[in-house]
Design an enzyme around this catalytic site. Structure first.
Site, mmCIF file in Angstrom:
data_model
loop_
_atom_site.group_PDB
_atom_site.id
_atom_site.type_symbol
_atom_site.label_atom_id
_atom_site.label_comp_id
_atom_site.label_asym_id
_atom_site.label_seq_id
_atom_site.Cartn_x
_atom_site.Cartn_y
_atom_site.Cartn_z
ATOM 1 N N CYS A 79 -6.168 12.294 13.818
ATOM 2 C CA CYS A 79 -6.693 10.956 13.653
ATOM 3 C C CYS A 79 -6.328 10.145 14.873
ATOM 4 O O CYS A 79 -5.582 10.588 15.734
ATOM 5 C CB CYS A 79 -6.222 10.304 12.366
ATOM 6 N N ARG A 118 -1.195 14.318 12.965
ATOM 7 C CA ARG A 118 -0.340 13.993 11.828
ATOM 8 C C ARG A 118 -0.209 15.226 10.949
ATOM 9 O O ARG A 118 -0.844 15.350 9.921
ATOM 10 C CB ARG A 118 -0.915 12.783 11.072
ATOM 11 N N ASP A 169 4.013 0.612 12.204
ATOM 12 C CA ASP A 169 2.811 -0.048 11.692
ATOM 13 C C ASP A 169 2.701 -1.508 12.143
ATOM 14 O O ASP A 169 1.652 -2.135 11.961
ATOM 15 C CB ASP A 169 2.763 0.018 10.160
ATOM 16 N N LYS A 200 0.827 -1.212 0.000
ATOM 17 C CA LYS A 200 0.000 0.000 0.000
ATOM 18 C C LYS A 200 0.863 1.265 0.000
ATOM 19 O O LYS A 200 0.648 2.180 -0.778
ATOM 20 C CB LYS A 200 -0.886 -0.013 1.250
ATOM 21 N N ASN A 201 1.839 1.289 0.905
ATOM 22 C CA ASN A 201 2.611 2.528 1.068
ATOM 23 C C ASN A 201 3.598 2.781 -0.067
ATOM 24 O O ASN A 201 4.207 3.841 -0.128
ATOM 25 C CB ASN A 201 3.339 2.531 2.413
ATOM 26 N N ARG A 255 -8.893 -0.780 4.320
ATOM 27 C CA ARG A 255 -8.013 0.306 3.857
ATOM 28 C C ARG A 255 -6.637 -0.245 3.492
ATOM 29 O O ARG A 255 -5.941 0.334 2.654
ATOM 30 C CB ARG A 255 -7.832 1.355 4.964
HETATM 31 C C1 UD1 Z 1 3.887 6.810 6.421
HETATM 32 C C2 UD1 Z 1 3.047 5.563 6.209
HETATM 33 C C3 UD1 Z 1 2.444 5.102 7.521
HETATM 34 C C4 UD1 Z 1 3.522 4.929 8.576
HETATM 35 C C5 UD1 Z 1 4.408 6.160 8.659
HETATM 36 C C6 UD1 Z 1 5.595 5.991 9.582
HETATM 37 C C7 UD1 Z 1 2.257 5.914 3.944
HETATM 38 C C8 UD1 Z 1 1.115 6.162 3.037
HETATM 39 N N1 UD1 Z 1 1.988 5.883 5.252
HETATM 40 O O1 UD1 Z 1 3.010 7.814 6.894
HETATM 41 O O2 UD1 Z 1 1.772 3.856 7.298
HETATM 42 O O3 UD1 Z 1 2.929 4.707 9.828
HETATM 43 O O4 UD1 Z 1 4.911 6.516 7.374
HETATM 44 O O5 UD1 Z 1 6.379 4.921 9.163
HETATM 45 O O6 UD1 Z 1 3.378 5.707 3.518
HETATM 46 N N2 UD1 Z 1 5.399 14.601 10.934
HETATM 47 C C9 UD1 Z 1 5.393 15.938 11.247
HETATM 48 N N3 UD1 Z 1 5.255 16.837 10.228
HETATM 49 C C10 UD1 Z 1 5.148 16.446 8.920
HETATM 50 C C11 UD1 Z 1 5.169 15.080 8.622
HETATM 51 C C12 UD1 Z 1 5.296 14.169 9.645
HETATM 52 O O7 UD1 Z 1 5.493 16.322 12.413
HETATM 53 O O8 UD1 Z 1 5.031 17.312 8.047
HETATM 54 C C13 UD1 Z 1 5.524 13.605 12.013
HETATM 55 C C14 UD1 Z 1 4.253 12.772 12.141
HETATM 56 O O9 UD1 Z 1 3.316 13.407 12.946
HETATM 57 C C15 UD1 Z 1 4.782 11.497 12.762
HETATM 58 C C16 UD1 Z 1 6.179 11.367 12.158
HETATM 59 O O10 UD1 Z 1 6.518 12.657 11.669
HETATM 60 O O11 UD1 Z 1 4.888 11.660 14.168
HETATM 61 C C17 UD1 Z 1 6.288 10.353 11.051
HETATM 62 O O12 UD1 Z 1 5.337 10.615 10.061
HETATM 63 P P1 UD1 Z 1 5.571 10.292 8.530
HETATM 64 O O13 UD1 Z 1 6.843 9.516 8.376
HETATM 65 O O14 UD1 Z 1 5.422 11.550 7.757
HETATM 66 O O15 UD1 Z 1 4.367 9.349 8.210
HETATM 67 P P2 UD1 Z 1 3.471 9.332 6.914
HETATM 68 O O16 UD1 Z 1 4.296 9.616 5.730
HETATM 69 O O17 UD1 Z 1 2.253 10.132 7.138
#
Ligand code: UD1
Length: 428
Positions: free
Chosen positions: A122, A127, A315, A28-29, A407
């Site tokens: 969420c 996030r 995850d 998925k990711n 999902r």
């Molecule tokens: C992706 C994965 C998700 C997984 C996560 C962490 C996809 C579609 N989803 O989510 O399944 O759980 O990586 O491995 O690939 N953060 C900020 N600011 C930002 C972006 C992130 O503070 O602009 C923080 C988030 O709140 C979180 C951490 O960084 O605490 C990691 O998030 P991130 O790696 O961005 O996760 P996703 O890309 O949303």
């Protein structure tokens, strides 16, 4: 009897060891960012081994709303972005799918403009998308925040040097997708090293992009004038694989997993070995690789800190925690990626599990068997964790799911049944 209010009920009769073979669905990711990246080329991109899951259907819908043609059949996804015309990702779409933020970079790059909304909170914690916005600003985008509505504009994006405060997966992907058609060279520091980031970079390279360093944490992108449609086969889903391995750890038995490269599961496999699983790997990489796992004891207690790749994936925290709830010792799980990802851990109380949560740490005292319970899935991976607990419960458990599981899993009930689990399903 089955009806139609969108509530799926899983009736799980526990204490049946899992046995057999399973081929893991596509990741998925990996697929979601590649769908976004398809918008960068004027023509038809084809992605195979795409899982039939709601997140892919939703992303396909958004991409269609933007004027692209999308066909999705038999795990083959075709996106023709020739007619890309829209620049608005509606508030409704963002609400349904946080990963729609992955479209920011490609849309800005190709259309020069995007209107979208801040994703809401969420269940697994706040996030935010501040890193996504900051890196795009650093490339020359102007982004206005109008009471939650975001309007981003850039006639042209320019190469930049940007250091991520944290190696965010989505922000790294967005930045790379924005940089591939930017003018000049972009250097991104403290990038996420997740295999899905590397897969996206490979995908973009096959479209003509110039990218290097994606496994090192420092990514360099030399902007090119144009990208071309491509063909790609999605890698197997490491989180799905880890889920079924955790299920077998909880239930006992012997399973074989194909379709995923063991080399991207190093930490989870290390943890499973510590739990007492016998693991044999045939071919660490490549399409013929297999993981065979035999679990002949109750999971021994472990200590896990989640973290960015190559650390233990957040995850998989909840499914491993559920297996340990039916273990023989005491375990400690520290969640370092999200601030509130223990909802599933708390719901394990419904199965008689002994779990206590303090801030970022959960302490689990294993007991076996667990008690049959009734619970509702809190989120995608937390939902899978409840099923894992039910497999180790002495009796009939009932788990209700309002669309979380589909999902990310094509059909988790089918897969677990294939491995010998006693699960009946119906829709209310
Ligand atoms: C992706 C994965 C998700 C997984 C996560 C962490 C996809 C579609 N989803 O989510 O399944 O759980 O990586 O491995 O690939 N953060 C900020 N600011 C930002 C972006 C992130 O503070 O602009 C923080 C988030 O709140 C979180 C951490 O960084 O605490 C990691 O998030 P991130 O790696 O961005 O996760 P996703 O890309 O949303």
């Amino acid at each position: 009897m089955c009806g139609g209010i969108g509530l799926r009920i899983f009736k799980v009769q526990g204490l049946k060891p899992l046995h057999g073979k399973i081929k893991i669905q596509g990741a998925k990711n990996a697929v979601l960012p590649m769908m976004a990246a398809s918008l960068l080329a004027e023509g038809r991109t084809e992605i195979r081994n795409v899982p039939e899951i709601t997140d892919v259907f939703l992303m396909a819908e958004i991409v269609r709303e933007l004027g692209c043609q999308v066909e999705f059949r038999d795990n083959v996804l075709k996106i023709n972005a020739f007619g890309l015309s829209g620049t608005v990702i509606s508030e409704k779409s963002v609400g349904k799918m946080r990963s729609s933020s992955l479209l920011l970079g490609p849309l800005l790059s190709r259309a020069g403009e995007v209107t979208t909304w801040y994703p809401g909170g969420c269940v697994i914690g706040k996030r935010p998308i501040d890193y996504h916005l900051d890196v795009l600003r650093s490339m020359g985008a102007e982004i206005l925040d109008d009471g939650g509505m975001l309007i981003a504009k850039a006639k042209k994006l320019y190469g930049t040097t940007f250091r991520f405060p944290y190696p965010s997966v989505g922000a790294t992907e967005n930045a790379v997708m924005a940089a591939v058609l930017a003018s000049g060279t972009t250097k991104l520091v403290n990038c996420a090293k997740e295999p899905e980031v590397a897969e996206l970079c490979g995908f973009l390279r096959s479209m003509g992009a110039k990218i290097s360093g994606e496994r090192t944490g420092i990514i360099t992108v030399d902007g090119v004038e144009k990208l071309f449609p491509t063909n790609h086969v999605t890698a197997g889903d490491r989180i799905c694989a880890g889920t079924y391995l955790a299920a077998a750890a909880a239930s006992g038995g012997k399973i074989e997993i194909t379709g995923v490269e063991p080399v991207i599961l190093v930490e989870p496999l290390k943890s499973l070995r510590k739990m007492g699983a016998g693991i044999r790997i045939f071919g660490a990489a490549g399409p013929k690789a297999r993981i065979c796992m035999a679990m002949e004891q109750r999971p021994a207690g472990i200590e896990i800190d989640t973290g960015p790749y190559p650390g233990f994936p957040t995850d998989l925290q909840s499914v491993f925690l559920a297996a340990e709830a039916a273990g023989s010792g005491e375990s400690r799980f520290r969640e370092t990626v999200y601030e509130a990802r223990f909802e599933a851990a708390m719901r394990l109380a419904a199965f008689g599990a002994d779990v206590s949560v303090q801030k970022d740490t959960a302490i689990i005292k294993g007991r076996y068997p667990l008690l049959p319970g009734i619970a509702e899935t809190p989120d995608l991976r937390g939902g899978a964790a409840l099923l894992v607990a039910a497999l180790a419960a002495d009796g009939l458990s009932v788990i209700a799911d309002r669309g979380h599981l589909s999902r990310g899993y094509e059909d988790i009930g089918r897969d677990l049944r294939k491995l010998g689990a006693d699960i009946e399903e119906c829709e209310l």
